[in-house]
Write a protein that holds these residues in place. Structure first.
Motif, PDB file in Angstrom:
ATOM      1  N   ASP A 148       0.847  -1.203   0.000  1.00  0.00           N
ATOM      2  CA  ASP A 148       0.000   0.000   0.000  1.00  0.00           C
ATOM      3  C   ASP A 148       0.879   1.249   0.000  1.00  0.00           C
ATOM      4  O   ASP A 148       0.679   2.171  -0.784  1.00  0.00           O
ATOM      5  CB  ASP A 148      -0.877   0.061   1.264  1.00  0.00           C
ATOM      6  CG  ASP A 148      -1.815  -1.114   1.446  1.00  0.00           C
ATOM      7  OD1 ASP A 148      -3.015  -0.926   1.295  1.00  0.00           O
ATOM      8  OD2 ASP A 148      -1.337  -2.216   1.751  1.00  0.00           O
ATOM      9  N   GLU A 168      -4.682   7.730   1.311  1.00  0.00           N
ATOM     10  CA  GLU A 168      -5.139   6.957   2.476  1.00  0.00           C
ATOM     11  C   GLU A 168      -4.014   6.753   3.484  1.00  0.00           C
ATOM     12  O   GLU A 168      -4.210   6.904   4.692  1.00  0.00           O
ATOM     13  CB  GLU A 168      -5.679   5.593   2.066  1.00  0.00           C
ATOM     14  CG  GLU A 168      -6.015   4.723   3.281  1.00  0.00           C
ATOM     15  CD  GLU A 168      -6.715   3.427   2.959  1.00  0.00           C
ATOM     16  OE1 GLU A 168      -7.157   2.744   3.907  1.00  0.00           O
ATOM     17  OE2 GLU A 168      -6.834   3.099   1.759  1.00  0.00           O
ATOM     18  N   GLU A 169      -2.824   6.437   3.001  1.00  0.00           N
ATOM     19  CA  GLU A 169      -1.733   6.078   3.922  1.00  0.00           C
ATOM     20  C   GLU A 169      -0.955   7.292   4.420  1.00  0.00           C
ATOM     21  O   GLU A 169      -0.553   7.356   5.567  1.00  0.00           O
ATOM     22  CB  GLU A 169      -0.794   5.082   3.238  1.00  0.00           C
ATOM     23  CG  GLU A 169      -1.481   3.865   2.643  1.00  0.00           C
ATOM     24  CD  GLU A 169      -2.497   3.179   3.549  1.00  0.00           C
ATOM     25  OE1 GLU A 169      -3.402   2.505   2.999  1.00  0.00           O
ATOM     26  OE2 GLU A 169      -2.433   3.353   4.796  1.00  0.00           O
ATOM     27  N   ASP A 204      -6.499   6.262  -3.330  1.00  0.00           N
ATOM     28  CA  ASP A 204      -6.394   5.020  -2.558  1.00  0.00           C
ATOM     29  C   ASP A 204      -5.451   4.114  -3.343  1.00  0.00           C
ATOM     30  O   ASP A 204      -5.805   3.629  -4.404  1.00  0.00           O
ATOM     31  CB  ASP A 204      -7.769   4.349  -2.400  1.00  0.00           C
ATOM     32  CG  ASP A 204      -7.733   3.181  -1.419  1.00  0.00           C
ATOM     33  OD1 ASP A 204      -8.801   2.783  -0.938  1.00  0.00           O
ATOM     34  OD2 ASP A 204      -6.624   2.671  -1.145  1.00  0.00           O
ATOM     35  N   LEU A 241      -4.285   1.155  -2.790  1.00  0.00           N
ATOM     36  CA  LEU A 241      -4.692  -0.258  -2.840  1.00  0.00           C
ATOM     37  C   LEU A 241      -6.023  -0.374  -2.124  1.00  0.00           C
ATOM     38  O   LEU A 241      -6.086  -0.349  -0.907  1.00  0.00           O
ATOM     39  CB  LEU A 241      -3.635  -1.140  -2.171  1.00  0.00           C
ATOM     40  CG  LEU A 241      -3.938  -2.630  -1.966  1.00  0.00           C
ATOM     41  CD1 LEU A 241      -4.494  -3.281  -3.217  1.00  0.00           C
ATOM     42  CD2 LEU A 241      -2.705  -3.354  -1.466  1.00  0.00           C
ATOM     43  N   ASP A 242      -7.084  -0.436  -2.916  1.00  0.00           N
ATOM     44  CA  ASP A 242      -8.413  -0.626  -2.327  1.00  0.00           C
ATOM     45  C   ASP A 242      -8.726  -2.119  -2.372  1.00  0.00           C
ATOM     46  O   ASP A 242      -8.698  -2.722  -3.437  1.00  0.00           O
ATOM     47  CB  ASP A 242      -9.465   0.173  -3.106  1.00  0.00           C
ATOM     48  CG  ASP A 242     -10.843   0.061  -2.474  1.00  0.00           C
ATOM     49  OD1 ASP A 242     -11.827  -0.105  -3.219  1.00  0.00           O
ATOM     50  OD2 ASP A 242     -10.928   0.081  -1.237  1.00  0.00           O
ATOM     51  N   THR A 295      -7.325  -4.200   0.447  1.00  0.00           N
ATOM     52  CA  THR A 295      -6.088  -4.757   1.012  1.00  0.00           C
ATOM     53  C   THR A 295      -6.297  -6.155   1.577  1.00  0.00           C
ATOM     54  O   THR A 295      -5.445  -7.040   1.410  1.00  0.00           O
ATOM     55  CB  THR A 295      -5.540  -3.809   2.096  1.00  0.00           C
ATOM     56  OG1 THR A 295      -5.264  -2.537   1.500  1.00  0.00           O
ATOM     57  CG2 THR A 295      -4.285  -4.349   2.738  1.00  0.00           C
TER      58      THR A 295
HETATM   59 CA    CA Z   1      -6.529   1.272   0.759  1.00  0.00          CA
END
Ligand code: CA
Ligand code: IPD
Ligand code: CA
Length: 273
Positions: A46, A69-70, A86, A88-89, A91
């Motif tokens: 991610d 997001e991160e 995002d 990696l949607d 995870t």
């Molecule tokens: Ca994500």
């Protein structure tokens, strides 16, 4: 197919992040994984993907803000533009090698989402939309499904897990949906739920407790495919309220009604809109 300059920037960045995710998918046993909250995982995959996206988008459009997001929000000199990302949607799907996850990028101008991309590197599905220019899957123009009977329709939803969301309300809503729809699906990637709805693979979708990066890209893809998207109260505050209800005109209206009735405490009058 000719895309606009800004869509080309988004596609190029998403494909590079997608290659990185595919590499990590092949080495899951070595992937560093940590918890951000109850049952809420984040991995090095991610973070790596988000750094790549931020670098590429920053290089292509210096000064645009970036909400990831991160990494959270990074203000830019240009206050009217913001990327909502995002990396990696899905995870949890990714960690189980379930090939249903996506890179999601949206561009917001003056508070309005003007472009959206959802890319599943596992099957090369690339969903794109730009305000007033339609929605596409790879190069095919998209239109939401035209079904109007709930008993023939398939609806997707979120399923809150322990420590997230109101399980009681969710159970009442899911129970009501099971009574009316032909099928209920829980796929585990909100951005793909909206993109699949735009492609006519799903007839309706609802979910609560989402973040702006789960909703932004898919909301413009659904609208540019002729669909309707609102928050759980039928308003346009999906990104701030963290809820989404989507479908064609009839499905959206019927699902909103169904959720409003189901969500109320047994014996309590339904909330007035
Ligand atoms: Ca994500
Ligand atoms: C999650 C997925 C999931 C939804 C969760 C999201 P993540 O995103 O979209 O379908 O139910 O609420 O947090 O954490 O995998 O990016
Ligand atoms: Ca997400």
């Amino acid at each position: 197919m000719q895309h606009s300059a800004v869509l080309n920037v988004m596609v190029k960045a998403a494909r590079r992040a997608g290659r990185s995710l595919k590499r990590d998918l092949g080495e899951l046993e070595h992937l560093q994984v940590s918890l951000k909250g109850p049952r809420n995982f984040v991995t090095a995959a991610d973070r790596r993907a988000e750094e790549m996206l931020r670098d590429d988008l920053e290089k292509a459009r210096p000064g645009y803000g970036f909400l990831g997001e991160e990494g959270g929000m990074r203000e830019g000199a240009d206050k009217s533009h913001r990327w909502i990302v995002d990396p990696l949607d899905g995870t949890t799907n990714f960690l189980h090698s379930i090939p249903h996850f996506a890179v999601s990028i949206a561009l917001e101008r003056e508070g309005v989402i003007v472009a959206g991309l959802v890319y599943n590197p596992a099957n090369e599905d690339l969903f794109l939309a730009e305000r007033g220019k339609g929605a596409y899957l790879n190069d095919r123009r998209l239109r939401v499904a035209a079904r109007t009977k709930l008993a023939e329709a398939v609806v997707a939803c979120g399923l809150p897990h322990y420590g997230r969301g109101d399980l009681e309300v969710a159970h009442r809503e899911i129970f009501a949906a099971q009574q009316h729809f032909a099928g209920l699906r829980r796929y585990g990637a909100a951005t793909l739920d909206l993109a699949w709805l735009a492609a006519g693979r799903l007839d309706a979708y609802w979910e609560r407790d989402l973040s702006p990066w789960d909703i932004a890209s898919g909301s413009i893809i659904v609208r540019e495919a002729g669909g309707f998207v609102s928050d759980i109260d039928g308003k346009d505050a999906m990104l701030t309220k963290g809820s989404v209800v989507a479908g064609n005109d009839t499905m959206h209206r019927e699902l909103l009604k169904l959720i409003k009735t189901a969500a109320k405490e047994p014996g309590q009058e339904p909330a007035q809109a």
